[in-house]
Structure formats: C-alpha cells, structure tokens
Design a protein around this motif. Structure first.
Motif, mmCIF file in Angstrom:
data_model
loop_
_atom_site.group_PDB
_atom_site.id
_atom_site.type_symbol
_atom_site.label_atom_id
_atom_site.label_comp_id
_atom_site.label_asym_id
_atom_site.label_seq_id
_atom_site.Cartn_x
_atom_site.Cartn_y
_atom_site.Cartn_z
ATOM 1 N N ASP A 8 0.858 -1.347 -0.027
ATOM 2 C CA ASP A 8 -0.032 0.004 0.000
ATOM 3 C C ASP A 8 0.857 1.304 0.017
ATOM 4 N N HIS A 10 0.915 3.455 -2.377
ATOM 5 C CA HIS A 10 -0.502 4.692 -2.854
ATOM 6 C C HIS A 10 0.272 5.866 -3.329
ATOM 7 N N ASP A 34 -1.013 -2.087 -4.301
ATOM 8 C CA ASP A 34 -1.558 -0.855 -4.396
ATOM 9 C C ASP A 34 -0.301 -0.085 -4.337
ATOM 10 N N HIS A 62 -6.629 -0.927 -6.028
ATOM 11 C CA HIS A 62 -6.390 0.396 -6.526
ATOM 12 C C HIS A 62 -5.580 0.461 -7.836
ATOM 13 N N HIS A 114 -2.678 -9.490 -1.715
ATOM 14 C CA HIS A 114 -3.222 -8.175 -1.176
ATOM 15 C C HIS A 114 -4.074 -8.129 -0.257
ATOM 16 N N HIS A 147 -3.825 -4.231 2.223
ATOM 17 C CA HIS A 147 -5.227 -3.850 1.699
ATOM 18 C C HIS A 147 -5.892 -3.270 2.915
ATOM 19 N N HIS A 149 -4.367 -1.670 5.687
ATOM 20 C CA HIS A 149 -3.477 -0.573 5.894
ATOM 21 C C HIS A 149 -3.044 -0.643 7.545
HETATM 22 ZN ZN ZN Z 1 -4.673 0.161 -0.137
#
Ligand code: ZN
Length: 242
Positions: A8, A10, A34, A62, A114, A147, A149
C-alpha cells in the motif's frame, strides 16, 4: 535471506524512498500491491518499485482500478476523482506494468496476497474470525497480506480454534513460531492513527519479522497533492494516519 515486505505505497514517493533508505540492503523485495491510488506520484512509484532487487510485486485493488479493471461507479466522488486522475496521468508503460502483475505468489515459506488467501485482491482481513476462516486457504507456514493498512498479526497453533490477533508494537522484532498471517502496514497511507510509514523485514533463516515505523516528510507529499488538486480529505488524512 532477508526480504523487505512493503504494501500500500499509494503513489507516495517520499514515504517509499524513506522506507527504502531505512531498510538498507536486502536480498529481495516483496510488494503486496496498491502501488497507486490516493497519492501524487503514481508514475514515480511504479518506476522505482521495478528497480528493487529480486522483486515480487502483486496487483492491488487500486492498481486494478487505475488500469480500468474495476467498475468505479459505486465509489464515493472523492475516491472516483482520485482514481480518474491516476488513470489520466499514468504513463502507458506503467499501465502495462500494472497489467502484468499477478494477484498472488507462493514460495516455500510464504503466500503473498494483497487482500486474503481466499480472495487475493479484495477481502479485508480485519478480525480473527476472518483470519481463522482463511488459514485453510494457504499451505505455507506464513501468509503476508496488505489492503487494510493496519499492521496486524494473526497466529494459529494446532491447539487453537480461533486465531489470535496481535497488534504489534512499532520497531519490534517477532519470532514467527506458529502459522501466521501478517500485515506489514502501509508505506504511503497508514490507517492506525500513526502517520509514520510502515514496513517489515522478514528473515527466512531465523524466521523473524522486524516491524518498523519511520517518519517521512508528510508536508512535502501534501503540497504535491494540493498542486494537482487531489481531494482535501485525502491530503489531511496523511498527517493523522487514518
Ligand atoms: Zn490500499
């Protein structure tokens, strides 16, 4: 073998660079998906991840949304705006890289996903009931996931009916004694009210998991988000770690 375990990101390049510097030299990098979504640096993050040593990288929800694999009609307006922005700016070769990513990976010691072993891209492993239901869905000693976080560890020894949930203390090393499902937390958008970037180092010989948190320049990321008009709520949540 020491593997850097990250998830993640991001599209937060500053957090990713800070984590890589803090982690130092590793033998492999396992990225649990992600890479993009929410943050201002999707191209830079996809490019940097690809340079990491002995990389295994998975597709997150994402990433799937950014390459048009998900219907985003049901997303809230802010999330939709953010995804549409990523779709617009992602360069074709970075889109192609995301297209190429697998949804799970299995080696002798760990299953990487994930979301969860039974739903690799989408399920949120948030409690010990869900974790317990997922233990039969993988056969390796360990499963590493992202996933949510949320840095979390679910342990299940043969005499237990329900997996035990541990919320780990930052900057602590754990011995992985029983079968375990573990989340290293999020590099680029932590949601446990600790805004520091989160990651882990898995040592496959010693069977240890070093869980680390590190401060990064959040204001610099927020400024880049504002400069491309990303949603205010997404900008603010970074400094709260939510
Ligand atoms: Zn995420």
């Amino acid at each position: 073998m020491r593997a850097l375990v990250i998830s993640d990101i991001h599209a937060n390049l500053t957090a990713l660079e800070t984590v890589l510097e803090d982690a130092g030299e590793v033998d492999a990098t396992w990225c649990l998906g992600d890479l993009v979504g929410y943050g201002p640096d999707p191209n830079e993050c996809v490019a940097l991840v690809q340079t990491l040593p002995n990389l295994v990288c998975l597709l997150g929800n994402h990433d799937a949304a950014a390459i048009g694999q998900l219907n985003i009609d049901t997303f809230n307006p802010e999330a939709r705006y953010s995804i549409e922005w990523q779709q617009e700016v992602l360069e074709p070769d970075h889109q192609a890289y995301l297209q190429s990513l697998p949804t799970s990976y299995i080696n002798e010691q760990a299953t990487l996903v994930h979301g969860s072993p039974r739903s690799p891209v989408f399920e949120y492993l948030l409690d010990n009931q869900l974790a317990t239901e997922n233990f039969p869905h993988f056969s390796t000693p360990y499963c590493f996931f992202g996933h949510t976080h949320l840095p979390s560890q679910f342990y299940l020894s043969p005499d237990q009916i329900l997996a035990k949930l541990i919320i780990p203390k930052p900057n602590t090393e754990f011995n992985l004694l029983s079968r375990t499902i573990i989340n290293p937390g999020s590099v680029g958008q932590p949601r446990d009210r600790d805004p520091r970037a989160s990651y882990a180092i898995f040592d496959s010989e010693n069977k240890t998991w070093a869980y680390r948190r590190i401060r990064y320049d959040i204001a610099a990321v927020q400024a880049r988000m504002a400069s491309v008009n990303l949603p205010e709520r997404h900008i603010q949540r970074l400094e709260i770690g939510w």
